[in-house]
Design a protein around this motif. Structure first.
Motif, PDB file in Angstrom:
ATOM      1  N   PHE A 372       0.826  -1.209   0.000  1.00  0.00           N
ATOM      2  CA  PHE A 372       0.000   0.000   0.000  1.00  0.00           C
ATOM      3  C   PHE A 372       0.855   1.252   0.000  1.00  0.00           C
ATOM      4  CE2 PHE A 372      -2.429   3.276   2.338  1.00  0.00           C
ATOM      5  CZ  PHE A 372      -3.452   3.438   1.415  1.00  0.00           C
ATOM      6  N   SER A 373       1.914   1.277   0.841  1.00  0.00           N
ATOM      7  CA  SER A 373       2.777   2.461   0.874  1.00  0.00           C
ATOM      8  C   SER A 373       3.492   2.649  -0.462  1.00  0.00           C
ATOM      9  CB  SER A 373       3.786   2.343   2.013  1.00  0.00           C
ATOM     10  OG  SER A 373       4.615   1.197   1.837  1.00  0.00           O
ATOM     11  N   GLY A 374       3.939   1.543  -1.082  1.00  0.00           N
ATOM     12  CA  GLY A 374       4.575   1.656  -2.393  1.00  0.00           C
ATOM     13  C   GLY A 374       3.610   2.153  -3.447  1.00  0.00           C
ATOM     14  N   GLY A 375       2.354   1.688  -3.383  1.00  0.00           N
ATOM     15  CA  GLY A 375       1.358   2.147  -4.349  1.00  0.00           C
ATOM     16  C   GLY A 375       1.033   3.620  -4.184  1.00  0.00           C
ATOM     17  N   VAL A 376       0.920   4.072  -2.929  1.00  0.00           N
ATOM     18  CA  VAL A 376       0.649   5.487  -2.680  1.00  0.00           C
ATOM     19  C   VAL A 376       1.810   6.343  -3.163  1.00  0.00           C
ATOM     20  CG1 VAL A 376       0.319   7.205  -0.866  1.00  0.00           C
ATOM     21  CG2 VAL A 376      -0.914   5.040  -0.758  1.00  0.00           C
ATOM     22  N   TRP A 377       3.035   5.848  -2.977  1.00  0.00           N
ATOM     23  CA  TRP A 377       4.206   6.584  -3.457  1.00  0.00           C
ATOM     24  C   TRP A 377       4.181   6.696  -4.980  1.00  0.00           C
ATOM     25  CZ3 TRP A 377      10.035   5.226  -2.189  1.00  0.00           C
ATOM     26  CH2 TRP A 377      10.839   6.283  -2.637  1.00  0.00           C
ATOM     27  N   ARG A 378       3.870   5.595  -5.667  1.00  0.00           N
ATOM     28  CA  ARG A 378       3.783   5.648  -7.135  1.00  0.00           C
ATOM     29  C   ARG A 378       2.683   6.602  -7.581  1.00  0.00           C
ATOM     30  NH1 ARG A 378       4.649   0.092  -6.441  1.00  0.00           N
ATOM     31  NH2 ARG A 378       2.431  -0.368  -6.707  1.00  0.00           N
ATOM     32  N   LEU A 379       1.563   6.599  -6.871  1.00  0.00           N
ATOM     33  CA  LEU A 379       0.468   7.501  -7.220  1.00  0.00           C
ATOM     34  C   LEU A 379       0.873   8.954  -7.030  1.00  0.00           C
ATOM     35  CD1 LEU A 379      -2.483   7.951  -7.990  1.00  0.00           C
ATOM     36  CD2 LEU A 379      -3.093   7.668  -5.575  1.00  0.00           C
ATOM     37  N   ALA A 380       1.529   9.264  -5.901  1.00  0.00           N
ATOM     38  CA  ALA A 380       1.975  10.635  -5.658  1.00  0.00           C
ATOM     39  C   ALA A 380       2.989  11.068  -6.706  1.00  0.00           C
ATOM     40  CB  ALA A 380       2.577  10.743  -4.255  1.00  0.00           C
ATOM     41  N   SER A 381       3.903  10.187  -7.062  1.00  0.00           N
ATOM     42  CA  SER A 381       4.900  10.514  -8.077  1.00  0.00           C
ATOM     43  C   SER A 381       4.247  10.763  -9.426  1.00  0.00           C
ATOM     44  CB  SER A 381       5.922   9.379  -8.175  1.00  0.00           C
ATOM     45  OG  SER A 381       6.875   9.637  -9.179  1.00  0.00           O
ATOM     46  N   ALA A 382       3.253   9.934  -9.779  1.00  0.00           N
ATOM     47  CA  ALA A 382       2.575  10.105 -11.070  1.00  0.00           C
ATOM     48  C   ALA A 382       1.793  11.412 -11.121  1.00  0.00           C
ATOM     49  CB  ALA A 382       1.647   8.922 -11.328  1.00  0.00           C
ATOM     50  N   LEU A 383       1.173  11.798 -10.009  1.00  0.00           N
ATOM     51  CA  LEU A 383       0.417  13.053  -9.990  1.00  0.00           C
ATOM     52  C   LEU A 383       1.341  14.257 -10.165  1.00  0.00           C
ATOM     53  CD1 LEU A 383      -2.117  12.349  -7.106  1.00  0.00           C
ATOM     54  CD2 LEU A 383      -2.602  12.463  -9.557  1.00  0.00           C
ATOM     55  N   CYS A 384       2.583  14.144  -9.693  1.00  0.00           N
ATOM     56  CA  CYS A 384       3.536  15.245  -9.829  1.00  0.00           C
ATOM     57  C   CYS A 384       4.299  15.201 -11.152  1.00  0.00           C
ATOM     58  CB  CYS A 384       4.540  15.213  -8.677  1.00  0.00           C
ATOM     59  SG  CYS A 384       3.820  15.455  -7.043  1.00  0.00           S
ATOM     60  N   ARG A 385       4.358  14.052 -11.788  1.00  0.00           N
ATOM     61  CA  ARG A 385       5.202  13.872 -12.967  1.00  0.00           C
ATOM     62  C   ARG A 385       4.373  13.656 -14.230  1.00  0.00           C
ATOM     63  NH1 ARG A 385      10.555  12.478 -13.923  1.00  0.00           N
ATOM     64  NH2 ARG A 385      11.010  11.036 -15.628  1.00  0.00           N
ATOM     65  N   HIS A 386       3.704  12.537 -14.318  1.00  0.00           N
ATOM     66  CA  HIS A 386       2.983  12.199 -15.546  1.00  0.00           C
ATOM     67  C   HIS A 386       1.685  12.996 -15.694  1.00  0.00           C
ATOM     68  CE1 HIS A 386       5.339   8.697 -14.176  1.00  0.00           C
ATOM     69  NE2 HIS A 386       5.636   8.546 -15.444  1.00  0.00           N
ATOM     70  N   TYR A 387       1.003  13.224 -14.591  1.00  0.00           N
ATOM     71  CA  TYR A 387      -0.322  13.872 -14.642  1.00  0.00           C
ATOM     72  C   TYR A 387      -0.312  15.263 -14.025  1.00  0.00           C
ATOM     73  CZ  TYR A 387      -1.694   9.036 -15.567  1.00  0.00           C
ATOM     74  OH  TYR A 387      -1.802   7.772 -16.100  1.00  0.00           O
ATOM     75  N   TRP A 388       0.839  15.940 -14.104  1.00  0.00           N
ATOM     76  CA  TRP A 388       0.887  17.244 -13.453  1.00  0.00           C
ATOM     77  C   TRP A 388      -0.096  18.248 -14.066  1.00  0.00           C
ATOM     78  CZ3 TRP A 388       1.829  21.751 -15.951  1.00  0.00           C
ATOM     79  CH2 TRP A 388       2.531  21.716 -17.160  1.00  0.00           C
ATOM     80  N   PRO A 389      -0.442  18.209 -15.384  1.00  0.00           N
ATOM     81  CA  PRO A 389      -1.472  19.143 -15.861  1.00  0.00           C
ATOM     82  C   PRO A 389      -2.824  18.921 -15.184  1.00  0.00           C
ATOM     83  CG  PRO A 389      -0.203  18.274 -17.707  1.00  0.00           C
ATOM     84  CD  PRO A 389       0.160  17.455 -16.512  1.00  0.00           C
ATOM     85  N   VAL A 390      -3.179  17.667 -14.949  1.00  0.00           N
ATOM     86  CA  VAL A 390      -4.440  17.370 -14.259  1.00  0.00           C
ATOM     87  C   VAL A 390      -4.370  17.845 -12.816  1.00  0.00           C
ATOM     88  CG1 VAL A 390      -6.021  15.538 -13.553  1.00  0.00           C
ATOM     89  CG2 VAL A 390      -4.844  15.389 -15.761  1.00  0.00           C
ATOM     90  N   THR A 391      -3.236  17.597 -12.163  1.00  0.00           N
ATOM     91  CA  THR A 391      -3.061  18.049 -10.779  1.00  0.00           C
ATOM     92  C   THR A 391      -3.130  19.561 -10.683  1.00  0.00           C
ATOM     93  OG1 THR A 391      -1.642  16.131 -10.363  1.00  0.00           O
ATOM     94  CG2 THR A 391      -1.533  17.932  -8.785  1.00  0.00           C
ATOM     95  N   LEU A 392      -2.493  20.246 -11.625  1.00  0.00           N
ATOM     96  CA  LEU A 392      -2.527  21.713 -11.622  1.00  0.00           C
ATOM     97  C   LEU A 392      -3.945  22.229 -11.803  1.00  0.00           C
ATOM     98  CD1 LEU A 392      -1.039  24.419 -11.613  1.00  0.00           C
ATOM     99  CD2 LEU A 392      -0.693  24.161 -14.081  1.00  0.00           C
TER     100      LEU A 392
END
Length: 466
Positions: A372-392
């Motif tokens: 679970f912690s690894g999955g949350v880390w991957r999700l946080a990284s993706a929101l900042c990296r791959h999906y940063w336009p959506v996050t913004l």
């Protein structure tokens, strides 16, 4: 059909991250994490965590350990250095080429001049250092085409590809060559570090976390593993394996190295990352060049997604992890309750998997928490990296999302710094700043590539059931 038996004298060492239970008969680890059950005779062969191949039975056990990802190779046999040809694709990098050739003493080198403005000329004095053959192309066709030309011209069993802006360190080739005593290995890559890590802020960051840097741990190279690919700036390959797969894809301006790794893996070959072999690399010295390089790197995802369905997804995490994270993120009573129910259901499912252990509930809880912690880390990284336009966009629309996104960006940056920190590395503040700028550049390239190729699948995450 190739002969896949490991030779006598070949050794394997259980990875330190793997946990053993029941007297070594049960091993938990690998990529993805799995439970490996061994017969008592096989467990007795491993002993203190090391197994040496001495007969067909030990060769079969060693192969199973390697293919499961729970052990790392310790080869003893070394092919001759004369069986390696170094191929250098070059376009208008004369100074860098001369620097590289001066480090390749005694090697056979094929320099492929990819349409340089001034044809490459090797002074006669170079002959005492390395044997150089220059192949000239009047029109530039790209590094992939140049590598393929050198690959077809070579006559040795192994081929090393080096870009002109790298310089190998002493012993780089010997360390990697040993892996080819395993007949299944087709490719080995070294650790690539900054040539002058103290020169600039970006150089210090690239030395620790650059796009060519694959980390400090040895690993198999697998699409969804800790090392999903290795860059083509420095590679050692088995020549006939690469020829059988058609060499480098010349139609891909970015992502060709990833495509090559995945094609070889799909063909049944094994690929290794060997950090004990080191190669220095000249990094872009200006922010503009560095940012542009990261953007280009991101544009390769969409073509990869078309060639390798599901393997180039920006985010891959189990369904239970995604559901739990979304429920807890609502920060509502029902959301927290639903998230806890999902975790409890997952715990009982994992407990059945570990039923043969002494304390299955405790072991299941440990690996559920790690997953679970690894999955949350991957999700946080993706929101900042791959999906940063959506996050913004979410940050502009919601104050709560803005607070959550800022917290995730800081937490992800700190965790990444802690995992990759080295003596003399950047402080957390500057490291996080560089990491976030790199993520914006890569994410920009990802979205631009998806729009240019009209491939929305390149942005779609995958949710495997486990």
């Amino acid at each position: 059909m190739r002969h896949d038996r490991l030779p006598d004298g070949f050794g394997v060492r259980i990875d330190p991250r793997v946990r053993t239970y029941s007297g070594g008969r049960l091993l938990v680890g690998g990529t993805p994490t799995r439970l490996l059950r061994l017969a008592p005779e096989a467990a007795a062969m491993i002993g203190d965590g090391y197994l040496e191949v001495t007969d067909p039975a030990s060769a079969r056990v060693a192969r199973r350990l390697l293919d499961s990802g729970v052990a790392n190779p310790r080869p003893r046999l070394l092919p001759a250095l004369e069986d390696v040809t170094v191929i250098v694709p070059v376009h208008n990098h004369t100074a860098e080429l001369n620097r590289l050739l001066s480090a390749l003493r005694g090697h056979s080198v094929i320099v492929v001049d990819d349409g340089s403005d001034k044809p490459v000329r090797i002074p006669d004095s170079r002959g005492s250092r390395c044997r150089v053959t220059v192949l000239r192309r009047d029109r530039r066709q790209g590094a992939a085409a140049a590598r393929n030309i050198g690959l077809r011209a070579a006559a040795t069993e192994f081929v090393a590809f080096l870009d002109p802006d790298v310089v190998p360190r002493a012993g780089w080739l010997e360390v990697m060559l040993g892996h080819f005593s395993d007949p299944k290995v087709a490719l080995v890559a070294p650790r690539i570090l900054a040539m002058d890590p103290d020169s600039t802020l970006l150089a210090r960051y690239e030395h620790t976390r650059g796009s060519l840097h694959r980390g400090r741990r040895e690993s198999a190279v697998q699409a969804h593993g800790p090392v999903p690919y290795v860059p083509s700036s420095a590679l050692l390959v088995r020549r006939h394996a690469l020829l059988a797969e058609g060499g480098f894809d010349e139609s891909m301006p970015a992502g060709g190295d990833i495509d090559l790794c995945w094609r070889l893996d799909r063909a049944g070959w094994r690929l290794r990352y060997e950090p004990a072999a080191r190669v220095a690399h000249s990094n872009p010295v200006t922010l503009r060049k560095w940012f542009a390089h990261k953007v280009v790197h991101g544009t390769g995802v969409a073509p990869l997604g078309q060639r390798h369905a599901g393997m180039a997804a920006p985010l891959s995490m189990p369904i239970w992890t995604a559901v739990t994270a979304m429920l807890l993120a609502t920060m509502s009573g029902w959301g927290v309750f639903g998230g806890l129910l999902t975790l409890i259901a997952t715990l009982f499912r994992l407990r059945r998997v570990f039923a043969g252990l002494d304390n299955p509930t405790r072991v299941a809880a440990i690996y559920m928490a790690r997953g679970f912690s690894g999955g949350v880390w991957r999700l946080a990284s993706a929101l900042c990296r791959h999906y940063w336009p959506v996050t913004l966009l979410g940050m502009l629309c919601s104050r709560r999302i803005r607070h959550i996104a800022i917290t995730l960006a800081m937490a992800d940056g700190l965790a990444d710094w802690f995992m990759h920190r080295e003596p003399g590395c950047l402080d957390p503040t500057r490291y996080i700043a560089c990491k976030r700028v790199e993520d914006v550049a890569y994410g920009t390239g990802l979205w631009w590539g998806a729009l240019r190729t009209r491939n929305a699948a390149a942005l779609r995450p995958t949710l495997p059931p486990n």
